[in-house]
Enzyme design. Sequence first.
Site, PDB file in Angstrom:
ATOM      1  N   THR A 143       0.850  -1.182   0.000  1.00  0.00           N
ATOM      2  CA  THR A 143       0.000   0.000   0.000  1.00  0.00           C
ATOM      3  C   THR A 143       0.887   1.235   0.000  1.00  0.00           C
ATOM      4  OG1 THR A 143      -1.996   0.987   0.920  1.00  0.00           O
ATOM      5  CG2 THR A 143      -0.350   0.219   2.514  1.00  0.00           C
ATOM      6  N   CYS A 148      -3.588   7.644   7.506  1.00  0.00           N
ATOM      7  CA  CYS A 148      -4.082   6.265   7.413  1.00  0.00           C
ATOM      8  C   CYS A 148      -3.085   5.320   8.088  1.00  0.00           C
ATOM      9  CB  CYS A 148      -4.242   5.855   5.951  1.00  0.00           C
ATOM     10  SG  CYS A 148      -5.513   6.756   5.052  1.00  0.00           S
ATOM     11  N   HIS A 205      -5.673  -1.103   4.750  1.00  0.00           N
ATOM     12  CA  HIS A 205      -5.311   0.322   4.670  1.00  0.00           C
ATOM     13  C   HIS A 205      -6.483   1.109   5.252  1.00  0.00           C
ATOM     14  CE1 HIS A 205      -3.383   3.730   2.153  1.00  0.00           C
ATOM     15  NE2 HIS A 205      -4.252   4.275   2.984  1.00  0.00           N
TER      16      HIS A 205
END
Length: 160
Positions: free
Chosen positions: A21, A27, A44
């Site tokens: 990711t 995040c 994520h």
Amino acid sequence: MITLGVGDHGASKKPGEVIKTYALGSCVAVVLLDPKTRTVGMAHIALPDSSIQPDRAKERPAYFADTGLPVLFKAMEKQGAAKNGHGMIVKLAGGAKVMDHNEVFNIGKRNVLAIKKILWQYKLGPVAEDVAGSISRTVSLEVDTGRVTISSAGRGSWYL
């Protein structure tokens, strides 16, 4: 390679596979490793609580900590991992203050705390984490070794 966007999750035990990711700011990447089955997974997660957008939580459960962790555990189970994360190794990355320098919203910190609170309900906790700060992180997870690599522009890469 399994590439995860914001709110995505994935699990694999396929030799040679990598789950990755990009550009985690506030995040958080939740990484799970089942040492018995050599299954790995990642989510994520963008926000701590799905109650603010229940429709989005239905369509993309990993967008939120409270719906993302259960769906990641289920994806791991489908690959043969233990139920509800039992015996898994957990690692966290992200949760930075990228665009909130006055700490008005504290999304990164709130994400990390929400994730830890949920993990504790499953009797789990992170064995390693690279969270907070003000850098963007890209996270790669290798099925073969379980190795988690983090990279950030201008800082290179390191293992978690």
